[in-house]
Design an enzyme around this catalytic site. Structure first.
Site, PDB file in Angstrom:
ATOM      1  N   ASP A   1      -2.807   5.571 -13.786  1.00 16.07           N
ATOM      2  CA  ASP A   1      -2.794   4.340 -12.974  1.00 16.07           C
ATOM      3  C   ASP A   1      -4.020   3.482 -13.258  1.00 16.07           C
ATOM      4  O   ASP A   1      -3.925   2.259 -13.406  1.00 16.07           O
ATOM      5  CB  ASP A   1      -2.788   4.686 -11.474  1.00 16.07           C
ATOM      6  CG  ASP A   1      -1.472   5.271 -11.011  1.00 16.07           C
ATOM      7  OD1 ASP A   1      -0.712   5.795 -11.853  1.00 16.07           O
ATOM      8  OD2 ASP A   1      -1.201   5.212  -9.794  1.00 16.07           O
TER       9      ASP A   1
ATOM     10  N   LEU B   1       0.826  -1.221   0.000  1.00  9.44           N
ATOM     11  CA  LEU B   1       0.000   0.000   0.000  1.00  9.44           C
ATOM     12  C   LEU B   1       0.855   1.263   0.000  1.00  9.44           C
ATOM     13  O   LEU B   1       1.799   1.368   0.788  1.00  9.44           O
ATOM     14  CB  LEU B   1      -0.858   0.052   1.271  1.00  9.44           C
ATOM     15  CG  LEU B   1      -2.167  -0.724   1.267  1.00  9.44           C
ATOM     16  CD1 LEU B   1      -1.930  -2.197   1.490  1.00  9.44           C
ATOM     17  CD2 LEU B   1      -3.082  -0.172   2.350  1.00  9.44           C
ATOM     18  N   GLY B   2       0.505   2.198  -0.845  1.00  7.70           N
ATOM     19  CA  GLY B   2       1.143   3.519  -0.809  1.00  7.70           C
ATOM     20  C   GLY B   2       2.607   3.485  -1.207  1.00  7.70           C
ATOM     21  O   GLY B   2       3.369   4.382  -0.866  1.00  7.70           O
ATOM     22  N   ALA B   3       3.018   2.447  -1.942  1.00  2.00           N
ATOM     23  CA  ALA B   3       4.441   2.260  -2.227  1.00  2.00           C
ATOM     24  C   ALA B   3       4.798   2.579  -3.679  1.00  2.00           C
ATOM     25  O   ALA B   3       5.908   2.309  -4.116  1.00  2.00           O
ATOM     26  CB  ALA B   3       4.846   0.832  -1.883  1.00  2.00           C
ATOM     27  N   GLY B   4       3.848   3.136  -4.436  1.00  8.32           N
ATOM     28  CA  GLY B   4       4.150   3.519  -5.812  1.00  8.32           C
ATOM     29  C   GLY B   4       3.828   2.450  -6.833  1.00  8.32           C
ATOM     30  O   GLY B   4       4.086   2.618  -8.022  1.00  8.32           O
ATOM     31  N   LEU B   5       3.247   1.333  -6.385  1.00 11.01           N
ATOM     32  CA  LEU B   5       2.908   0.264  -7.331  1.00 11.01           C
ATOM     33  C   LEU B   5       1.424   0.263  -7.684  1.00 11.01           C
ATOM     34  O   LEU B   5       0.905  -0.718  -8.219  1.00 11.01           O
ATOM     35  CB  LEU B   5       3.333  -1.106  -6.781  1.00 11.01           C
ATOM     36  CG  LEU B   5       4.832  -1.281  -6.498  1.00 11.01           C
ATOM     37  CD1 LEU B   5       5.131  -2.713  -6.057  1.00 11.01           C
ATOM     38  CD2 LEU B   5       5.700  -0.939  -7.713  1.00 11.01           C
TER      39      LEU B   5
ATOM     40  N   ALA C   1      -5.546  -0.503  -8.514  1.00 12.88           N
ATOM     41  CA  ALA C   1      -5.880  -1.923  -8.688  1.00 12.88           C
ATOM     42  C   ALA C   1      -7.110  -2.286  -7.854  1.00 12.88           C
ATOM     43  O   ALA C   1      -8.017  -2.982  -8.335  1.00 12.88           O
ATOM     44  CB  ALA C   1      -4.684  -2.791  -8.305  1.00 12.88           C
TER      45      ALA C   1
HETATM   46  N1  LIG Z   1      -5.225  -4.183   0.045  1.00 10.80           N
HETATM   47  C1  LIG Z   1      -5.947  -3.060   0.236  1.00 10.80           C
HETATM   48  N2  LIG Z   1      -7.075  -3.075   0.983  1.00 10.80           N
HETATM   49  C2  LIG Z   1      -7.799  -1.956   1.165  1.00 10.80           C
HETATM   50  N3  LIG Z   1      -7.467  -0.742   0.671  1.00 10.80           N
HETATM   51  C3  LIG Z   1      -6.358  -0.669  -0.078  1.00 10.80           C
HETATM   52  C4  LIG Z   1      -5.547  -1.809  -0.335  1.00 10.80           C
HETATM   53  N4  LIG Z   1      -4.520  -1.437  -1.118  1.00 10.80           N
HETATM   54  C5  LIG Z   1      -4.670  -0.104  -1.324  1.00 10.80           C
HETATM   55  N5  LIG Z   1      -5.779   0.361  -0.713  1.00 10.80           N
HETATM   56  C6  LIG Z   1      -6.234   1.763  -0.673  1.00 10.80           C
HETATM   57  O1  LIG Z   1      -5.304   2.539  -1.430  1.00 10.80           O
HETATM   58  C7  LIG Z   1      -4.623   3.489  -0.577  1.00 10.80           C
HETATM   59  C8  LIG Z   1      -3.197   3.670  -1.036  1.00 10.80           C
HETATM   60  O2  LIG Z   1      -3.233   4.397  -2.251  1.00 10.80           O
HETATM   61  P1  LIG Z   1      -2.092   5.404  -2.697  1.00 10.80           P
HETATM   62  O3  LIG Z   1      -2.518   6.003  -3.982  1.00 10.80           O
HETATM   63  O4  LIG Z   1      -1.717   6.303  -1.576  1.00 10.80           O
HETATM   64  O5  LIG Z   1      -0.854   4.437  -2.937  1.00 10.80           O
HETATM   65  P2  LIG Z   1      -0.553   3.460  -4.148  1.00 10.80           P
HETATM   66  O6  LIG Z   1      -1.687   3.456  -5.097  1.00 10.80           O
HETATM   67  O7  LIG Z   1      -0.142   2.147  -3.585  1.00 10.80           O
HETATM   68  O8  LIG Z   1       0.729   4.137  -4.779  1.00 10.80           O
HETATM   69  P3  LIG Z   1       0.829   5.116  -6.078  1.00 10.80           P
HETATM   70  O9  LIG Z   1      -0.480   5.809  -6.243  1.00 10.80           O
HETATM   71  O10 LIG Z   1       1.963   6.017  -5.756  1.00 10.80           O
HETATM   72  O11 LIG Z   1       1.158   4.172  -7.192  1.00 10.80           O
HETATM   73  C9  LIG Z   1      -4.764   2.894   0.825  1.00 10.80           C
HETATM   74  O12 LIG Z   1      -4.697   3.911   1.828  1.00 10.80           O
HETATM   75  C10 LIG Z   1      -6.156   2.273   0.754  1.00 10.80           C
HETATM   76  O13 LIG Z   1      -7.163   3.258   0.897  1.00 10.80           O
HETATM   77  C1  LIG Z   2       1.857  10.806  -8.755  1.00 12.56           C
HETATM   78  C2  LIG Z   2       0.913  10.237  -9.796  1.00 12.56           C
HETATM   79  O1  LIG Z   2       1.293  10.762 -11.078  1.00 12.56           O
HETATM   80  C3  LIG Z   2       1.057   8.718  -9.920  1.00 12.56           C
HETATM   81  C4  LIG Z   2       0.787   7.930  -8.673  1.00 12.56           C
HETATM   82  O2  LIG Z   2       0.957   6.541  -8.955  1.00 12.56           O
HETATM   83  C5  LIG Z   2      -0.495  10.658  -9.464  1.00 12.56           C
HETATM   84  C6  LIG Z   2      -1.479  10.426 -10.596  1.00 12.56           C
HETATM   85  O3  LIG Z   2      -1.076  10.279 -11.748  1.00 12.56           O
HETATM   86  O4  LIG Z   2      -2.701  10.432 -10.293  1.00 12.56           O
HETATM   87 MG   LIG Z   3      -2.463   5.305  -5.954  1.00 14.79          MG
END
Ligand SMILES: Nc1ncnc2c1ncn2[C@@H]1O[C@H](COP(=O)(O)OP(=O)(O)OP(=O)(O)O)[C@@H](O)[C@H]1O
Ligand SMILES: C[C@@](O)(CCO)CC(=O)[O-]
Ligand SMILES: [Mg+2]
Length: 328
Positions: A164, A113-117, A122
């Site tokens: 994304d 979660l929140g790690a850029g993937l 998804a």
């Molecule tokens: N396995 C999960 N179960 C429930 N909610 C989730 C889960 N994975 C992600 N989420 C939701 O997505 C949020 C994280 O989203 P965020 O956009 O901050 O990070 P990311 O999508 O992992 O990274 P990035 O957008 O940088 O690629 C969590 O706080 C939660 O609300």
């Molecule tokens: C930082 C960002 O460019 C990608 C996050 O995965 C935000 C977005 O495109 O919505």
């Molecule tokens: Mg995200």
């Protein structure tokens, strides 16, 4: 019951700048979120998400006879945690016209979660797809991607691109520029991912870049330069020149650092991968902590990352050719 899965992604080029209309190239990876949805008899939403933990809340209750614990969780934390799933279900109610339908939702995910993937995209894509199918409606991929984008746009308070969510819905390598979303032919790309075990808050990081852009012309120009770089990167991809792709990833990382979205742990992993001979390495996604992506056809970068202090996990990632998968 309906079950759908959707992949996470890495950015070859263009995160952050894509929010301001520059092109970006994310690639879906074989790490998935799987969402199971079952219609309820009432209008409630019950979400089981074992990977989601809320730090720092207190529970008050008067002992066994009281029965109703009062859980004090700060509102912003709840909104951040639940906003994506709530928003996805709102989209489902809207597109099906069933405004007071309720669901049991179970989320299982291989994406940190929140790690850029792209865990949020998804989860949202898989949730909308499963819940609409549970109500007898199968969305076209474009509509699914659009509904998922509307969800991220609302949760990230108007600061989100289509990158994304389109990538997760369609799979493969994609190119997104504003509302224009398309699939790309890409050569085989030897992705290696390093994960520091942490996370960044997408909304906050996007807001940080926004204020830098407003404060300094040269920050706005840096964002435009990312766009120029992405166009070069597309040409390199088309030519199948992955060495050039790697060089441009290095350059893109430097520009993201300048925009303030890197972190010490990300820099350490980027340099570990480069020192081990990777063709290129950069942070991926919103940054602030989380993952880097490197290109390395040899095992060297992955091995080096495994022995890098601050890198909690290192793994290879295959391109996910398929986006949303309908499992049941
Ligand atoms: N396995 C999960 N179960 C429930 N909610 C989730 C889960 N994975 C992600 N989420 C939701 O997505 C949020 C994280 O989203 P965020 O956009 O901050 O990070 P990311 O999508 O992992 O990274 P990035 O957008 O940088 O690629 C969590 O706080 C939660 O609300
Ligand atoms: C930082 C960002 O460019 C990608 C996050 O995965 C935000 C977005 O495109 O919505
Ligand atoms: Mg995200």
């Amino acid at each position: 019951m309906a079950v759908s899965s959707a992949p996470g992604k890495v950015y070859l080029f263009g995160e952050h700048a894509v929010v301001y209309g520059e092109p970006a190239v994310p690639c879906a990876i074989e790490r998935r979120a799987t969402v199971t949805v079952e219609r309820r008899d009432d209008d409630a939403l019950r979400v089981q998400a074992d990977d989601l933990s809320l730090d720092g809340f207190t529970v008050e209750y008067g002992g066994p006879r009281d029965g109703h614990p009062d859980i004090d969780v700060p509102q912003p934390l709840i909104r951040a945690a639940m906003g994506y799933v709530d928003g996805a279900i709102e989209q489902v109610r809207d597109v099906t016209g069933e405004s007071d339908v309720g669901f049991d939702v179970t989320i299982e995910s291989e994406i940190p979660l929140g790690a850029g993937l792209g865990s949020s995209a998804a989860v949202v894509v898989a949730a909308i797809d499963a819940a609409t199918r549970e109500l007898g409606l199968t969305l076209e991929t474009e509509e699914l991607a659009d509904r998922a984008f509307q969800t991220e746009y609302a949760v990230q308070e108007g600061q989100a691109s289509r990158a994304d969510t389109f990538c997760s819905a369609t799979g493969g390598a994609v190119r997104v520029e504003g509302d224009d979303c398309r699939s790309l032919e890409a050569p085989s790309l030897p992705f290696v991912i390093g994960f520091d075990g942490g996370a960044g808050e997408t909304g906050e990081l996007v807001a940080g870049v926004r204020s830098l852009r407003e404060e300094y012309d040269f920050a706005a120009q840096t964002v435009e330069t990312v766009g120029d770089l992405v166009r070069e990167g597309e040409a390199a991809l088309e030519a199948g020149d992955i060495e050039e792709v790697g060089r441009l990833m290095n350059f893109n990382h430097g520009l993201l650092s300048a925009l303030g979205v890197s972190a010490r742990s990300l820099e350490t992993m980027v340099w570990a991968a480069r020192d081990a001979g990777a063709l290129g390495a950069k942070l991926t996604g919103a940054g602030g902590g989380g993952c880097i992506v490197a290109l390395d056809p040899t095992p060297e970068a992955e091995t080096a990352l495994r022995f890098t202090p601050g890198c909690e996990d290192a793994f290879r990632a295959e391109l996910a050719e398929e986006g949303v998968k309908r499992l049941e």
